[in-house]
Design a protein around this motif. Structure first.
Motif, PDB file in Angstrom:
ATOM      1  N   LYS A  51      -3.121   8.629  63.717  1.00 37.52           N
ATOM      2  CA  LYS A  51      -2.332   8.056  64.816  1.00 37.52           C
ATOM      3  C   LYS A  51      -3.087   8.214  66.125  1.00 37.52           C
ATOM      4  CE  LYS A  51       2.433   7.915  63.339  1.00 37.52           C
ATOM      5  NZ  LYS A  51       2.717   8.976  62.308  1.00 37.52           N
ATOM      6  N   LYS A  52      -3.701   9.401  66.291  1.00 37.36           N
ATOM      7  CA  LYS A  52      -4.498   9.640  67.496  1.00 37.36           C
ATOM      8  C   LYS A  52      -5.944   9.917  67.069  1.00 37.36           C
ATOM      9  CE  LYS A  52      -0.796  11.393  70.401  1.00 37.36           C
ATOM     10  NZ  LYS A  52      -0.106  12.627  70.795  1.00 37.36           N
ATOM     11  N   PRO A  53      -6.693   8.849  66.816  1.00 40.66           N
ATOM     12  CA  PRO A  53      -8.052   9.060  66.289  1.00 40.66           C
ATOM     13  C   PRO A  53      -8.967   9.733  67.310  1.00 40.66           C
ATOM     14  CG  PRO A  53      -7.678   6.744  66.775  1.00 40.66           C
ATOM     15  CD  PRO A  53      -6.366   7.442  66.993  1.00 40.66           C
ATOM     16  N   LYS A  54      -9.694  10.737  66.833  1.00 39.54           N
ATOM     17  CA  LYS A  54     -10.604  11.465  67.727  1.00 39.54           C
ATOM     18  C   LYS A  54     -11.968  10.790  67.798  1.00 39.54           C
ATOM     19  CE  LYS A  54      -8.672  16.062  67.127  1.00 39.54           C
ATOM     20  NZ  LYS A  54      -8.898  17.405  66.613  1.00 39.54           N
ATOM     21  N   CYS A  55     -12.253   9.989  66.761  1.00 35.77           N
ATOM     22  CA  CYS A  55     -13.607   9.434  66.646  1.00 35.77           C
ATOM     23  C   CYS A  55     -13.972   8.548  67.838  1.00 35.77           C
ATOM     24  CB  CYS A  55     -13.747   8.667  65.341  1.00 35.77           C
ATOM     25  SG  CYS A  55     -12.409   7.510  65.028  1.00 35.77           S
ATOM     26  N   ILE A  56     -12.976   7.836  68.389  1.00 39.85           N
ATOM     27  CA  ILE A  56     -13.279   6.931  69.509  1.00 39.85           C
ATOM     28  C   ILE A  56     -13.788   7.729  70.704  1.00 39.85           C
ATOM     29  CG2 ILE A  56     -12.360   5.144  71.061  1.00 39.85           C
ATOM     30  CD1 ILE A  56     -10.351   4.404  68.942  1.00 39.85           C
ATOM     31  N   ASP A  57     -13.134   8.889  70.952  1.00 41.82           N
ATOM     32  CA  ASP A  57     -13.592   9.743  72.054  1.00 41.82           C
ATOM     33  C   ASP A  57     -14.951  10.366  71.752  1.00 41.82           C
ATOM     34  OD1 ASP A  57     -11.256   9.188  73.360  1.00 41.82           O
ATOM     35  OD2 ASP A  57     -10.217  10.979  72.608  1.00 41.82           O
ATOM     36  N   GLY A  58     -15.225  10.510  70.467  1.00 35.23           N
ATOM     37  CA  GLY A  58     -16.508  11.105  70.086  1.00 35.23           C
ATOM     38  C   GLY A  58     -17.668  10.147  70.236  1.00 35.23           C
ATOM     39  N   CYS A  59     -17.342   8.865  70.492  1.00 36.09           N
ATOM     40  CA  CYS A  59     -18.389   7.841  70.588  1.00 36.09           C
ATOM     41  C   CYS A  59     -18.718   7.569  72.053  1.00 36.09           C
ATOM     42  CB  CYS A  59     -17.901   6.556  69.918  1.00 36.09           C
ATOM     43  SG  CYS A  59     -19.025   5.165  70.144  1.00 36.09           S
ATOM     44  N   PRO A  60     -19.977   7.746  72.454  1.00 37.98           N
ATOM     45  CA  PRO A  60     -20.328   7.526  73.863  1.00 37.98           C
ATOM     46  C   PRO A  60     -20.070   6.108  74.360  1.00 37.98           C
ATOM     47  CG  PRO A  60     -22.042   8.791  72.765  1.00 37.98           C
ATOM     48  CD  PRO A  60     -21.104   8.309  71.697  1.00 37.98           C
ATOM     49  N   VAL A  61     -19.953   5.123  73.451  1.00 35.88           N
ATOM     50  CA  VAL A  61     -19.601   3.787  73.930  1.00 35.88           C
ATOM     51  C   VAL A  61     -18.179   3.399  73.506  1.00 35.88           C
ATOM     52  CG1 VAL A  61     -21.977   2.956  74.143  1.00 35.88           C
ATOM     53  CG2 VAL A  61     -20.764   2.634  71.976  1.00 35.88           C
ATOM     54  N   ALA A  62     -17.414   4.386  72.991  1.00 36.60           N
ATOM     55  CA  ALA A  62     -15.991   4.222  72.677  1.00 36.60           C
ATOM     56  C   ALA A  62     -15.692   3.015  71.790  1.00 36.60           C
ATOM     57  CB  ALA A  62     -15.176   4.158  73.972  1.00 36.60           C
ATOM     58  N   VAL A  63     -16.453   2.878  70.693  1.00 38.40           N
ATOM     59  CA  VAL A  63     -16.173   1.810  69.730  1.00 38.40           C
ATOM     60  C   VAL A  63     -14.803   2.060  69.096  1.00 38.40           C
ATOM     61  CG1 VAL A  63     -16.858   0.947  67.444  1.00 38.40           C
ATOM     62  CG2 VAL A  63     -18.597   1.316  69.204  1.00 38.40           C
ATOM     63  N   ASP A  64     -14.051   0.998  68.846  1.00 37.55           N
ATOM     64  CA  ASP A  64     -12.778   1.118  68.125  1.00 37.55           C
ATOM     65  C   ASP A  64     -13.110   1.339  66.647  1.00 37.55           C
ATOM     66  OD1 ASP A  64     -10.345   0.911  66.883  1.00 37.55           O
ATOM     67  OD2 ASP A  64      -9.957  -1.169  67.497  1.00 37.55           O
ATOM     68  N   ILE A  65     -13.422   2.597  66.330  1.00 37.99           N
ATOM     69  CA  ILE A  65     -13.906   2.914  64.986  1.00 37.99           C
ATOM     70  C   ILE A  65     -12.830   2.661  63.916  1.00 37.99           C
ATOM     71  CG2 ILE A  65     -14.772   4.787  63.501  1.00 37.99           C
ATOM     72  CD1 ILE A  65     -16.203   5.820  66.128  1.00 37.99           C
ATOM     73  N   PRO A  66     -11.593   3.172  64.113  1.00 38.04           N
ATOM     74  CA  PRO A  66     -10.580   2.896  63.073  1.00 38.04           C
ATOM     75  C   PRO A  66     -10.350   1.401  62.901  1.00 38.04           C
ATOM     76  CG  PRO A  66      -9.813   4.577  64.609  1.00 38.04           C
ATOM     77  CD  PRO A  66     -11.063   4.007  65.196  1.00 38.04           C
ATOM     78  N   GLY A  67     -10.503   0.652  63.981  1.00 41.14           N
ATOM     79  CA  GLY A  67     -10.308  -0.795  63.926  1.00 41.14           C
ATOM     80  C   GLY A  67     -11.327  -1.464  63.029  1.00 41.14           C
ATOM     81  N   PHE A  68     -12.599  -1.193  63.261  1.00 41.15           N
ATOM     82  CA  PHE A  68     -13.591  -1.900  62.455  1.00 41.15           C
ATOM     83  C   PHE A  68     -13.651  -1.353  61.032  1.00 41.15           C
ATOM     84  CE2 PHE A  68     -17.107   1.199  63.272  1.00 41.15           C
ATOM     85  CZ  PHE A  68     -17.851   1.078  62.101  1.00 41.15           C
ATOM     86  N   VAL A  69     -13.416  -0.036  60.894  1.00 37.20           N
ATOM     87  CA  VAL A  69     -13.419   0.551  59.551  1.00 37.20           C
ATOM     88  C   VAL A  69     -12.248  -0.025  58.744  1.00 37.20           C
ATOM     89  CG1 VAL A  69     -13.115   2.709  58.249  1.00 37.20           C
ATOM     90  CG2 VAL A  69     -14.658   2.651  60.223  1.00 37.20           C
ATOM     91  N   GLY A  70     -11.095  -0.183  59.411  1.00 38.88           N
ATOM     92  CA  GLY A  70      -9.927  -0.766  58.757  1.00 38.88           C
ATOM     93  C   GLY A  70     -10.204  -2.188  58.293  1.00 38.88           C
ATOM     94  N   ALA A  71     -10.911  -2.951  59.121  1.00 41.30           N
ATOM     95  CA  ALA A  71     -11.234  -4.333  58.757  1.00 41.30           C
ATOM     96  C   ALA A  71     -12.180  -4.368  57.559  1.00 41.30           C
ATOM     97  CB  ALA A  71     -11.856  -5.059  59.958  1.00 41.30           C
ATOM     98  N   VAL A  72     -13.072  -3.404  57.474  1.00 39.17           N
ATOM     99  CA  VAL A  72     -13.959  -3.322  56.298  1.00 39.17           C
ATOM    100  C   VAL A  72     -13.124  -3.037  55.057  1.00 39.17           C
ATOM    101  CG1 VAL A  72     -15.862  -2.073  55.182  1.00 39.17           C
ATOM    102  CG2 VAL A  72     -15.979  -2.568  57.637  1.00 39.17           C
ATOM    103  N   ALA A  73     -12.180  -2.102  55.192  1.00 42.89           N
ATOM    104  CA  ALA A  73     -11.316  -1.765  54.056  1.00 42.89           C
ATOM    105  C   ALA A  73     -10.518  -2.984  53.614  1.00 42.89           C
ATOM    106  CB  ALA A  73     -10.379  -0.626  54.438  1.00 42.89           C
ATOM    107  N   ASP A  74     -10.138  -3.810  54.578  1.00 44.06           N
ATOM    108  CA  ASP A  74      -9.384  -5.031  54.267  1.00 44.06           C
ATOM    109  C   ASP A  74     -10.288  -6.139  53.737  1.00 44.06           C
ATOM    110  OD1 ASP A  74      -7.236  -3.699  55.250  1.00 44.06           O
ATOM    111  OD2 ASP A  74      -7.225  -4.703  57.213  1.00 44.06           O
ATOM    112  N   GLY A  75     -11.557  -5.917  53.779  1.00 47.06           N
ATOM    113  CA  GLY A  75     -12.490  -6.938  53.309  1.00 47.06           C
ATOM    114  C   GLY A  75     -12.723  -8.044  54.322  1.00 47.06           C
ATOM    115  N   ASP A  76     -12.270  -7.858  55.552  1.00 42.77           N
ATOM    116  CA  ASP A  76     -12.460  -8.879  56.582  1.00 42.77           C
ATOM    117  C   ASP A  76     -13.668  -8.500  57.449  1.00 42.77           C
ATOM    118  OD1 ASP A  76     -12.336 -10.791  58.532  1.00 42.77           O
ATOM    119  OD2 ASP A  76     -10.187 -10.508  58.964  1.00 42.77           O
TER     120      ASP A  76
END
Lengths: 469, 290
Positions: A51-76
């Motif tokens: 719900k509160k992903p830490k990975c985005i804060d861990g990224c110096p360019v603040a990529v929406d990591i759960p967003g793109f990873v989720g899209a990979v999981a969805d096959g999109d």
């Protein structure tokens, strides 16, 4: 179909397929070959969708990591690529060279009980997919009519260029060398970051309207004030990089066979000396090479030496393994490739043959004392522990200092006592409209931190230009 | 890509090449150099800029053929291109009013002193040039120098032209017997020559500046390959130089470092020569078997 967290936790981390160590130790092709679609999807399903992903804060360019990873999981994958590029102009590069273990993956919630989601592998996977499925004719934003000059086409400069182009600003990137990419071209070796990837990322920026002009040394070919007054640029971003190599100051450093890591890597990577004589730039290839240093540059140099035929290729570092600034993956790969790590040791003298060539290096054993300013335990020499390592090439990878070329010809530009450029919270320098970022501000840092500067500065420049600057 | 406008031989192995490089031409000052890459697979090499014409956007390079890269460049004709020209690099010569300045040039080092001579003259100095070559045909830029100097002394090792002897002997004459005392000496050319000049002027305490020619790669301070020892301190010729107080330079070490790639340089040049030979042989054959 959504999976339960317990099911996600059960999926093992997907290994990165790589060339066999014995094979790759003798070629310059990329070590890692990337996840396939199946593995990528499995890996993406390991993400717990916090719900509160830490990975985005861990990224110096603040990529929406759960967003793109989720899209990979969805096959999109198309959507995954969109989300990834939204946050990061150069994902094919960061997926390969970021120290994920101390950033996005280091803060991944999974690390508490198991291994983190392989964000780096997935970023690389999506970027590589996007490159192979590139869609032409992407809509370009409306032009603002403003023009920005970027000094240096390394990670900071390219990121800033991409971000500004997206906003519709005219962008010209000036590169001192004959090829764009900065450290991505001259420094990081082909086996870790293929130059075709750098080229493709630059072409992508060019398709967005970014102009890249090589063979221009700003400070020499143009001064900053000429760019703004005569060439009509509304703002400048200085990202000209790390600069001059530091030498240890020990006897023998001018013997034939002694290199800075910058020179050694530039000869091999940028100039293609590993293809000598087809490429006419030479590099001295010998049986025994010693590299001093513990960072990624030292790793790149010693692994390059190994590939040029060194046996052994030895890395000498004055602290222990825990203190090594290099990425964990580089250290692991280096050892697998047969690189010898000689830790807690420091060179004190480079030894000479009668005719001025390196014949070895005298080192002294070190022990770790109390922590120093950096928080790491200070290495202290152990008396009477000197020993010799035979070698014919000795490479120093112990850091860089500020390049004075540009600051010398821009007297209004304030620098700190080490010669790095002073900036405010928006990365603006003491000269209005002139911004700076990356290693010329930070000293030696990483690709992703430079990219973070590029991204942050682009936002500041955009705001500055909107304010009529 | 940078187009060649003019090209001609000045001496049997020294070629004058005029290149279109407007930005470099505009900003060039005496003492500056450029880095040139001739072909895609080629090396980056530092070259002297002998002259710059900002109006025409052109620079003049004087290139001594010493290996594969300089050979490739010297084979090019007007209308052809080199891949890259970057500059102007290095610090410009500090042009002061010394009084009587003697510039000593050997081989293609004579091209380094030509723009300096012009600038020293313009700054109000009396300017003499001592230029040397093995024989008459190896003495270059004499007429150009005559136009900007008060006196020019060509010297040849074999006595086939001008003063019979080394440039250092002529320099010594100027210092000891000359009507006008020598206040400063500027030198560019082969390392042994610059070393001999420095040794000659040292006891006489004449200020002497040498333009050094170490091996370089990027030319912007990034690689440190051009490091030289000046008064015991490490300097990078590309950003701290290329001109230094000649009495402080470790010429022995510079000379030795210049030999680091001798073997590879020979391999690369032999390979290039073989390519040219193969090409010419084929051209000599009837078309059917080419």
């Amino acid at each position: 179909m959504s999976m339960k967290p317990a099911e996600r936790m059960k999926i093992p981390r997907q290994p990165m397929p790589e060339q066999e160590a014995e094979v790759r130790a003798h070629n310059f092709q990329e070590v890692n070959s990337g996840l396939d679609v199946e593995a990528a999807r499995l890996e993406a399903n390991r993400c717990l969708r916090c719900k509160k992903p830490k990975c985005i804060d861990g990224c110096p360019v603040a990529v929406d990591i759960p967003g793109f990873v989720g899209a990979v999981a969805d096959g999109d994958l198309g959507r995954a690529a969109e989300i990834l590029y939204e946050g990061n102009c150069l994902p094919g590069i960061t997926g390969r060279v970021c120290p994920q273990e101390t950033q996005c993956e280091g803060v991944c919630i999974r690390t508490k009980k198991s291994t983190p989601v392989a964000v780096g592998y997935l970023g690389r996977f999506v970027a590589d997919w996007a490159r192979q499925h590139r869609r032409d004719g992407q809509a370009l934003p409306t032009k603002t009519g403003k023009r920005v000059a970027i000094v240096g086409s390394g990670p900071a400069g390219l990121t800033c260029a991409g971000e500004l182009a997206r906003k519709g600003h005219g962008v010209t990137v000036f590169e001192a060398l004959h090829k764009p990419g900065g450290v991505l071209s001259y420094g990081i070796p082909e086996f870790r970051l293929p130059k075709s990837i750098v080229k493709a990322e630059v072409e992508k920026l060019e398709a967005m309207g970014v102009e890249v002009v090589c063979d221009v040394v700003v400070g020499k070919t143009y001064t900053i004030s000429e760019l703004m007054q005569d060439e009509g640029f509304d703002a400048v971003f200085i990202a000209n990089g790390a600069g001059l190599p530091i030498f240890q100051g020990i006897p023998g450093e001018n013997l034939k066979g002694v290199y800075s890591a910058n020179e050694y890597l530039t000869r091999v990577n940028l100039m293609g000396a590993f293809r000598f004589p087809e490429n006419t730039t030479p590099v001295i290839t010998v049986t025994q090479v010693v590299v001093v240093g513990g960072g990624n540059t030292a790793m790149d140099a010693v692994r390059t030496a190994r590939r040029l035929g060194a046996d052994p290729a030895t890395l000498v570092y004055r602290r222990s393994r825990q203190e090594m600034p290099a990425r964990a993956e580089e250290i692991k790969h280096a050892e697998e490739e047969g690189v010898v790590l000689d830790l807690l040791a420091n060179p004190v003298e480079i030894l000479s043959t009668d005719d001025g060539w390196v014949r070895g290096v005298r080192c002294i054993r070190m022990a770790l004392g109390d922590p120093d300013e950096s928080g790491r335990r200070r290495p202290v020499p152990i008396e009477n522990s000197e020993y010799e390592i035979p070698c014919q090439v000795f490479v120093e990878a112990i850091g860089t200092r500020a390049n004075p070329l540009l600051t010398q010809t821009t007297p209004d530009l304030e620098v700190n006592r080490w010669g790095y450029i002073d900036v405010d919270e928006n990365n603006m320098t003491s000269v209005p409209g002139v911004f700076a970022g990356g290693d010329i501000v930070r000293g030696s840092a990483t690709v992703i931190l430079a990219m973070g500067d590029g991204k942050k500065t682009a936002a500041a420049i955009d705001e500055y230009l909107a304010g009529g600057g | 890509m940078f187009e060649i406008r003019e090209a001609r031989w000045l001496a049997p192995n020294i070629r004058r090449v005029v290149l279109q490089a407007p930005r470099v031409a505009l900003r060039h000052r005496p003492g500056n150099f450029v880095i040139v890459r001739v072909v895609e697979e080629g090396e980056r090499i530092p070259l002297t800029v002998a002259d710059a014409d900002p109006d025409a956007g052109a620079i003049t390079l004087v290139v001594q053929v010493v290996g594969a890269t300089t050979d490739q460049l010297a084979r090019l004709e007007p209308g052809q291109h080199v891949m890259d020209v970057v500059g102007p690099l290095g610090k410009a010569t500090e042009i002061e009013r010394f009084g009587h300045v003697v510039l000593v040039g050997g081989g293609c080092g004579t091209a380094v002193i030509y723009p300096q001579a012009k600038a020293f003259r313009a700054a109000g100095n009396e300017v003499s040039a001592v230029i040397g070559g093995r024989s008459k045909e190896h003495v270059i830029l004499e007429d150009d120098l005559r136009a900007v100097c008060d006196a020019v002394h060509p010297c040849t090792d074999d006595g086939s032209y001008g003063y019979h002897g080394f440039v250092t002997q002529k320099l010594l004459e100027l210092i000891e017997d000359g009507a006008v005392p020598v206040d400063a000496v500027i030198t560019a050319g082969p390392v042994p020559m610059m070393k001999a000049v420095a040794e000659l002027t040292r006891p006489k305490k004449i200020r002497t500046i040498a333009s050094l020619n170490p091996i370089m790669v990027d030319g912007t301070g990034m690689c440190g390959g051009c490091r030289v020892m000046i008064g015991g301190e490490m300097m990078f010729a590309c950003v701290d130089g290329p001109e230094f107080d000649a009495h402080q330079v470790d010429f022995e070490e510079l000379s030795d470092r210049l030999t680091a790639y001798r073997e590879q340089e020979k391999v690369a040049w032999d390979r290039l020569n073989q390519e040219h030979k193969d090409h010419e042989c084929k051209l000599g054959l009837p078309e059917s078997v080419r």
